[in-house]
Scaffold this motif. Sequence first.
Motif, short mmCIF file in Angstrom:
data_model
loop_
_atom_site.label_atom_id
_atom_site.label_comp_id
_atom_site.label_asym_id
_atom_site.label_seq_id
_atom_site.Cartn_x
_atom_site.Cartn_y
_atom_site.Cartn_z
N MET A 167 53.68 -52.18 -32.10
CA MET A 167 54.03 -50.80 -32.47
C MET A 167 53.96 -50.01 -31.01
SD MET A 167 51.76 -49.29 -35.57
CE MET A 167 52.14 -50.15 -37.23
N PRO A 168 54.77 -48.87 -31.07
CA PRO A 168 54.55 -48.25 -29.89
C PRO A 168 53.62 -47.28 -29.83
CG PRO A 168 56.52 -47.67 -31.14
CD PRO A 168 55.67 -48.51 -31.92
N GLU A 169 53.07 -46.66 -28.60
CA GLU A 169 52.07 -45.99 -28.41
C GLU A 169 52.31 -44.63 -27.99
OE1 GLU A 169 49.19 -48.06 -25.78
OE2 GLU A 169 48.13 -49.12 -27.32
N ALA A 170 51.57 -43.78 -28.38
CA ALA A 170 51.76 -42.42 -28.02
C ALA A 170 50.40 -42.06 -27.06
CB ALA A 170 51.86 -41.32 -29.04
N ALA A 171 50.38 -41.08 -25.97
CA ALA A 171 49.33 -40.88 -25.24
C ALA A 171 49.21 -39.38 -25.15
CB ALA A 171 49.32 -41.49 -23.85
N GLU A 203 44.74 -30.41 -20.88
CA GLU A 203 45.55 -31.25 -21.97
C GLU A 203 47.07 -31.53 -21.70
OE1 GLU A 203 43.59 -31.44 -25.80
OE2 GLU A 203 41.96 -30.19 -25.07
N GLY A 204 47.49 -32.58 -21.95
CA GLY A 204 48.99 -32.57 -22.01
C GLY A 204 49.51 -34.06 -22.19
N PRO A 205 50.64 -34.23 -22.47
CA PRO A 205 51.27 -35.59 -22.90
C PRO A 205 51.21 -36.34 -21.87
CG PRO A 205 53.10 -33.87 -22.63
CD PRO A 205 51.83 -32.89 -22.59
N ASN A 206 51.33 -36.37 -20.44
CA ASN A 206 51.27 -37.09 -19.60
C ASN A 206 50.62 -36.71 -18.31
OD1 ASN A 206 53.55 -35.77 -17.99
ND2 ASN A 206 54.63 -36.35 -19.75
N ILE A 238 42.79 -41.09 -20.88
CA ILE A 238 44.13 -41.14 -21.62
C ILE A 238 43.82 -41.89 -22.84
CG2 ILE A 238 46.49 -42.34 -21.84
CD1 ILE A 238 46.25 -42.71 -18.73
N ASP A 239 44.29 -40.93 -24.11
CA ASP A 239 43.95 -41.53 -25.27
C ASP A 239 45.24 -41.80 -26.00
OD1 ASP A 239 42.76 -41.47 -27.95
OD2 ASP A 239 43.00 -39.65 -28.32
N LYS A 240 45.34 -43.06 -26.21
CA LYS A 240 46.40 -43.63 -26.76
C LYS A 240 46.16 -43.88 -28.40
CE LYS A 240 47.68 -46.39 -22.73
NZ LYS A 240 47.62 -47.49 -21.83
N GLN A 241 47.53 -43.78 -29.01
CA GLN A 241 47.30 -43.86 -30.29
C GLN A 241 48.57 -44.63 -30.82
OE1 GLN A 241 47.60 -39.70 -31.60
NE2 GLN A 241 45.39 -39.33 -31.02
N GLU A 242 48.68 -45.41 -31.59
CA GLU A 242 49.71 -46.32 -32.21
C GLU A 242 50.42 -45.34 -33.16
OE1 GLU A 242 48.52 -49.85 -34.10
OE2 GLU A 242 47.66 -50.52 -32.14
N VAL A 243 51.96 -45.58 -32.66
CA VAL A 243 52.78 -44.69 -33.55
C VAL A 243 53.42 -45.52 -34.41
CG1 VAL A 243 54.85 -43.09 -33.49
CG2 VAL A 243 52.72 -43.00 -31.69
N ALA A 244 53.59 -45.28 -35.80
CA ALA A 244 54.25 -46.08 -36.66
C ALA A 244 55.82 -45.85 -36.60
CB ALA A 244 53.99 -45.66 -38.00
#
Length: 86
Positions: free
Chosen positions: A1-5, A48-51, A78-84
Motif C-alpha cells: 500500500m502507498p504511504e502518505a506523510a 506542519e506540512g506535507p513534506n 514524519i507521520d506516515k499513514q497507509e493510503v488505501a
Amino acid sequence: MPEAAHHISSAVISVRPGNLQDVLTELSKLDGVEVHATGNSKIVVVIEGPNTGVLGDRLTRMALLDGVISANMVYEHIDKQEVAET
C-alpha cells in the motif's frame, strides 16, 4: 500500500529586542505555523506540512521576517499513514 506523510517540526526563532510583537503578528499569518512559547526574545514554533520542502520554505520565510536574527529547525517528525488504493 502507498504511504502518505505528514511532517511536523519545531523551530526556535531569535528576534531583536523590541521586535517580538511584530514578529508574532507576522507568524500568525503563516499557514501551518503555530507559536507555542515566547520569552527572552525567542519564539518556539511548530510547523506542519506535507513534506520537508514545505517546512523548509516556511522556515526560510520566518528567517527573512523583519526583526528576526535567526530561525533554526530543532526537530522533525514524519507521520506516515497507509493510503488505501482505489
